[in-house]
Every structure is written in C-alpha cells, then in structure tokens.
Design a protein around this motif. Structure first.
Motif, PDB file in Angstrom:
ATOM      1  N   SER A 116      24.842  29.667 -38.078  1.00 39.12           N
ATOM      2  CA  SER A 116      25.564  28.442 -38.421  1.00 39.12           C
ATOM      3  C   SER A 116      26.979  28.790 -38.860  1.00 39.12           C
ATOM      4  N   TYR A 117      27.882  27.875 -38.617  1.00 38.68           N
ATOM      5  CA  TYR A 117      29.280  28.093 -39.001  1.00 38.68           C
ATOM      6  C   TYR A 117      30.011  26.759 -39.025  1.00 38.68           C
ATOM      7  N   VAL A 118      31.184  26.762 -39.642  1.00 36.53           N
ATOM      8  CA  VAL A 118      32.073  25.598 -39.626  1.00 36.53           C
ATOM      9  C   VAL A 118      33.167  25.890 -38.621  1.00 36.53           C
ATOM     10  N   GLU A 119      33.239  25.068 -37.575  1.00 36.77           N
ATOM     11  CA  GLU A 119      34.210  25.336 -36.514  1.00 36.77           C
ATOM     12  C   GLU A 119      35.585  24.813 -36.910  1.00 36.77           C
ATOM     13  N   PRO A 120      36.651  25.402 -36.357  1.00 35.57           N
ATOM     14  CA  PRO A 120      37.997  25.108 -36.844  1.00 35.57           C
ATOM     15  C   PRO A 120      38.631  23.838 -36.309  1.00 35.57           C
ATOM     16  N   ASN A 121      37.971  23.110 -35.417  1.00 27.77           N
ATOM     17  CA  ASN A 121      38.581  21.892 -34.885  1.00 27.77           C
ATOM     18  C   ASN A 121      37.951  20.658 -35.512  1.00 27.77           C
ATOM     19  N   GLU A 122      38.588  19.533 -35.351  1.00 26.61           N
ATOM     20  CA  GLU A 122      38.122  18.231 -35.827  1.00 26.61           C
ATOM     21  C   GLU A 122      37.858  18.225 -37.336  1.00 26.61           C
ATOM     22  N   GLY A 123      38.677  18.939 -38.069  1.00 28.12           N
ATOM     23  CA  GLY A 123      38.563  18.886 -39.515  1.00 28.12           C
ATOM     24  C   GLY A 123      37.441  19.719 -40.088  1.00 28.12           C
ATOM     25  N   GLY A 124      36.776  20.511 -39.264  1.00 24.87           N
ATOM     26  CA  GLY A 124      35.731  21.385 -39.775  1.00 24.87           C
ATOM     27  C   GLY A 124      34.353  20.790 -39.641  1.00 24.87           C
ATOM     28  N   ARG A 125      33.711  21.045 -38.518  1.00 28.17           N
ATOM     29  CA  ARG A 125      32.390  20.491 -38.226  1.00 28.17           C
ATOM     30  C   ARG A 125      31.343  21.594 -38.365  1.00 28.17           C
ATOM     31  N   LEU A 126      30.251  21.336 -39.104  1.00 24.30           N
ATOM     32  CA  LEU A 126      29.160  22.292 -39.204  1.00 24.30           C
ATOM     33  C   LEU A 126      28.435  22.369 -37.868  1.00 24.30           C
ATOM     34  N   TRP A 149      23.345  22.197 -32.216  1.00 23.52           N
ATOM     35  CA  TRP A 149      23.605  20.943 -32.942  1.00 23.52           C
ATOM     36  C   TRP A 149      25.011  20.996 -33.522  1.00 23.52           C
ATOM     37  N   ARG A 150      25.669  19.823 -33.565  1.00 24.80           N
ATOM     38  CA  ARG A 150      26.967  19.671 -34.227  1.00 24.80           C
ATOM     39  C   ARG A 150      26.896  18.506 -35.205  1.00 24.80           C
ATOM     40  N   GLN A 151      27.529  18.682 -36.348  1.00 22.64           N
ATOM     41  CA  GLN A 151      27.524  17.656 -37.386  1.00 22.64           C
ATOM     42  C   GLN A 151      28.260  16.396 -36.924  1.00 22.64           C
ATOM     43  N   THR A 152      27.672  15.234 -37.260  1.00 27.84           N
ATOM     44  CA  THR A 152      28.265  13.946 -36.925  1.00 27.84           C
ATOM     45  C   THR A 152      28.260  13.042 -38.153  1.00 27.84           C
ATOM     46  N   PRO A 153      29.416  12.444 -38.515  1.00 22.94           N
ATOM     47  CA  PRO A 153      30.746  12.683 -37.940  1.00 22.94           C
ATOM     48  C   PRO A 153      31.289  14.027 -38.372  1.00 22.94           C
ATOM     49  N   ALA A 154      32.361  14.481 -37.717  1.00 28.21           N
ATOM     50  CA  ALA A 154      32.966  15.766 -38.036  1.00 28.21           C
ATOM     51  C   ALA A 154      33.717  15.679 -39.361  1.00 28.21           C
ATOM     52  N   GLY A 155      34.151  16.833 -39.825  1.00 24.44           N
ATOM     53  CA  GLY A 155      35.014  16.883 -40.999  1.00 24.44           C
ATOM     54  C   GLY A 155      34.263  16.974 -42.305  1.00 24.44           C
ATOM     55  N   GLY A 156      35.041  17.056 -43.353  1.00 25.47           N
ATOM     56  CA  GLY A 156      34.515  17.258 -44.691  1.00 25.47           C
ATOM     57  C   GLY A 156      35.212  18.439 -45.323  1.00 25.47           C
ATOM     58  N   ARG A 157      34.959  18.617 -46.604  1.00 22.25           N
ATOM     59  CA  ARG A 157      35.611  19.730 -47.302  1.00 22.25           C
ATOM     60  C   ARG A 157      34.616  20.882 -47.430  1.00 22.25           C
ATOM     61  N   GLY A 158      34.215  21.251 -48.638  1.00 24.42           N
ATOM     62  CA  GLY A 158      33.272  22.344 -48.811  1.00 24.42           C
ATOM     63  C   GLY A 158      31.839  21.857 -48.752  1.00 24.42           C
ATOM     64  N   LYS A 171       7.906  26.470 -33.807  1.00 27.09           N
ATOM     65  CA  LYS A 171       8.232  25.432 -32.830  1.00 27.09           C
ATOM     66  C   LYS A 171       9.474  24.628 -33.203  1.00 27.09           C
ATOM     67  N   HIS A 172       9.847  24.626 -34.472  1.00 27.66           N
ATOM     68  CA  HIS A 172      10.944  23.782 -34.932  1.00 27.66           C
ATOM     69  C   HIS A 172      11.906  24.581 -35.800  1.00 27.66           C
ATOM     70  N   VAL A 173      13.169  24.176 -35.773  1.00 26.21           N
ATOM     71  CA  VAL A 173      14.187  24.760 -36.619  1.00 26.21           C
ATOM     72  C   VAL A 173      14.663  23.694 -37.607  1.00 26.21           C
ATOM     73  N   PHE A 174      14.759  24.085 -38.863  1.00 31.30           N
ATOM     74  CA  PHE A 174      15.255  23.222 -39.929  1.00 31.30           C
ATOM     75  C   PHE A 174      16.632  23.729 -40.340  1.00 31.30           C
ATOM     76  N   LEU A 175      17.529  22.805 -40.670  1.00 29.18           N
ATOM     77  CA  LEU A 175      18.878  23.155 -41.099  1.00 29.18           C
ATOM     78  C   LEU A 175      19.261  22.301 -42.291  1.00 29.18           C
ATOM     79  N   SER A 176      19.734  22.953 -43.358  1.00 36.33           N
ATOM     80  CA  SER A 176      20.239  22.201 -44.508  1.00 36.33           C
ATOM     81  C   SER A 176      21.701  21.851 -44.272  1.00 36.33           C
ATOM     82  N   VAL A 177      22.053  20.615 -44.569  1.00 38.19           N
ATOM     83  CA  VAL A 177      23.422  20.128 -44.377  1.00 38.19           C
ATOM     84  C   VAL A 177      23.903  19.568 -45.713  1.00 38.19           C
ATOM     85  N   GLY A 178      24.960  20.142 -46.270  1.00 42.44           N
ATOM     86  CA  GLY A 178      25.494  19.669 -47.535  1.00 42.44           C
ATOM     87  C   GLY A 178      26.239  18.361 -47.394  1.00 42.44           C
TER      88      GLY A 178
END
Length: 380
Positions: A116-126, A149-158, A171-178
C-alpha cells in the motif's frame, strides 16, 4: 455531543438501521501501565533503514522492508540488504508514503506480494497494489504491478491507514483506511475514509460483504468509524483485531466484527487536541467499544500475533509497537478471549512494525531516519 458532529446524526441513524453491531463488554484502560527496562530477550541490531514502515517475512526466512520515502528492500537473516526495483512513485510527506507490505496467501506458487502507498497525484490517494516479486541473479524487482484498489474520493492529509491482512482461508484481503484527517468522513458511507474494506484478492467485491449492492464504497465496507488504524491482523482463533490511534488520548484495540461501527468521531475515549471533550464510548452503546484502550496514549503501530516456539509464554498474544511509548507491548487473552495488556518493555525508540520470523524470533523496526532493524531472541 460535540456540536460540530451533530449534523452526522441522520447519517448515523441510517447506519444503525443497516445493522451495525452492539457495544462490546466493558473496556479496559491500560494507558497507565509502566514500561519495564528489564527485558526477557536479547536484542540484536542487524541493519538500519531510512524511515522504515513495514516488513513481511518470506517462507525462506528472508524479509521485505518498506521505507516510507519509497523504497523496498529484500533483507537476509544477517541483515544484508538488496533494493527491490520497479517500485512506484509515492507521495512521501508527513504520514504519507510507501506503507505496508504483505505476502499473498498463495505466494509459494504465485510469488505475489501486496503493498500500500499514497500516490503523488490527485492530492494523495491511498492505493492497494500487487506485484510479482521477481528474484534472480540479476537482481530483485516488482513485476506485473497491478492496482487492486484506489481510495475514493482522492486526497486527504495524513492518517492514511494502509494496513493489509488476509483472512485465514486466503480468499479475501482486508485494508485499513484512515480518516485522512477529515474526521466526519469516517461516518460518511460514500467515502473510503475511516473504514476497513474487504475485497477478493483481485480487487472485486465479495457478494457476502455486509453492504454489498448499496454503492461503490458501501459495497466494499466491512466496518466503519475508525480514525488512524495502523494495526490489523487475524489471531489464531480466526478473529480479526485492529488498533488505531486516538486523538488526545484514547488509542484503541478493537475486535473487528462484520458490519460494526466503532464510533469515530462521535465518540472516543480521548479528547480533541484543543482540549474540547468528546463523548466516551459508554455514552453511545450503539457503537462498538474498544476491548482495550490507552489513555495516556502509546501511539500503537504494527500488530502481530505470536505463534512461534522461542517465547512459549507469548503464545497467542498480540504484540504491538508503541511510537509514543517507545516500547513493545504484549496483549494477552484470558480463557474467555478477553484481552488486556500483560507486559510492556522499553525499547529506546519508536517501534513502527513487528513481525514473527519462521524460527519464532520477533523482529522490530524503529521509526527513525536511521531506524534499527532488531531481532529479539530469548536471553538476558
């Protein structure tokens, strides 16, 4: 209730109708526990990294380590480092950057890893991605990178979250999203913030998700009402646990149950950084309360359940790193499965992640510009 969150009540009412779970048993405050300088283990420093963030062991005992500025290393048991090529660009700013890494359930045949990472476009999308870990005499690289998967909507701070866990069946992947420092978004069903999401390994939505068929973000939501979750892992009994940082106080260790709402930002066992009070969990029994919380905080990061042989007294315990506490925390479970902090050891640095090696040794990484990679084995 804090005035600025009163507008959330209609949405919360709808959320409760959807079937979020009841509050759990009485929470335990472990915040006042003291860290011991007497350690039941020997600590060996094997290497140093530039702001390391996460690690994951390969079946052969080597491990992958991410650095928040955007590098991945393949590391031997002796600490020898090989940089991995073809890592995507990341937004390395504040809490954002290259985050977690995990070995796919079928790694033995697929050689796939998830990261997982925060990409540098669109204000920082997880972003959650997967790739083949290609190891050869010519070097090590990520091949066949794919966005899961990409975070929707994009952007956010920390506060991106970004912790990856696979269910015991693989069978499944779980991801925590702050909440990305936008607290109200944790209770907004249309925003992928303040959530735990659950996907099939290819990124499609499982049909048995609690809100499948109700919209893009709702389809993938497993739980909601989280703030800053930096620990997510399955215990040996199959239960999923998450820890998250509270505001001014109120770090939480939560049992994650399908469809539950954990209340942020309407409730917290901490206060706003301004000192303004936030209602405690026990004032809103409709929200799931933490099994354990810390006030004062430990700033938890990294979570691993111990299943090795070197530390038999730790079997089944949750091991948690403390950034603020600069400690390793062990949470044990009683005969009824209820957790409580059992031990805390001072480590002299901010512990970012924890992993258990195939031989049962416990490995730690330190959150620092020259962060240590440490191996713990029984001894003085």
């Amino acid at each position: 209730m804090a005035r600025k969150y009163r507008h959330l009540l209609p949405a919360l009412a709808a959320t409760l109708i959807l079937g979020y779970g009841p509050a759990q048993a009485q929470s335990v405050n472990a915040g006042d526990r003291e860290a011991s300088s007497s350690q039941p283990f020997a600590v060996e420093t094997l290497a140093n990294f530039n702001t390391p963030w996460a690690m994951a062991f390969l079946p052969d005992g080597r491990l992958l380590i991410t650095e928040k500025p955007g590098a991945i290393y393949l590391v031997s048991q002796s600490g020898e480092k090989t940089e991995v090529g073809n890592v995507p660009a990341v937004l390395a700013s504040g809490q954002n950057g290259l985050l977690d890494i995990a070995i796919a359930p079928d790694f033995g045949t697929s050689s796939r890893v998830y990261y997982s990472y925060v990409e540098p476009n669109e204000g920082g999308r997880l972003v959650l991605a997967s790739a083949t870990l290609a190891i050869s005499d010519a070097g090590t690289t990520l091949a066949d990178n794919a966005i899961v998967w990409r975070q929707t909507p994009a952007g956010g701070r920390g506060q991106p979250g970004g912790i990856i866990a696979f269910d015991p069946e693989g069978k499944h992947v779980f991801l925590s999203v702050g909440d990305r420092m936008e607290p109200a978004s944790a209770q907004d069903a249309a925003q992928a913030r303040g959530k735990v999401i659950r996907l099939n390994l290819d990124g499609t939505v499982p049909s048995d998700n609690p809100f499948a068929g109700q919209g893009d973000v709702q389809d993938m939501t497993w739980t909601t009402g989280h703030r800053n979750p930096y620990g997510l892992a399955f215990a040996e009994d199959g239960r999923l646990w998450l820890h998250e940082m509270g505001p001014q106080g109120g770090d939480e260790f939560n049992l994650i149950e399908k469809g539950s709402n954990y209340g942020w930002p309407v409730v917290s066992n901490g206060d706003e950084y301004s000192g303004a009070p936030i209602p405690d969990h026990d004032t809103h029994p409709e929200f799931a309360a933490p099994a354990v919380y810390w006030n004062p905080v430990i700033a938890p990061a990294g979570l691993a359940f111990y299943d090795g042989e070197l530390f038999p007294d730790w079997k089944g315990s949750a091991l948690i790193g403390g950034l603020r506490a600069q400690a390793l925390v062990r949470v044990a479970f009683d005969a009824e499965g209820r957790p409580d902090e059992a031990e805390r050891w001072a480590m002299g640095g901010r512990i970012r992640d924890i992993a258990v090696a195939p031989d049962g040794a416990v490995w730690l990484i330190e959150d620092a510009g020259n962060g240590r990679l440490m191996r713990l084995t029984p001894g003085d």
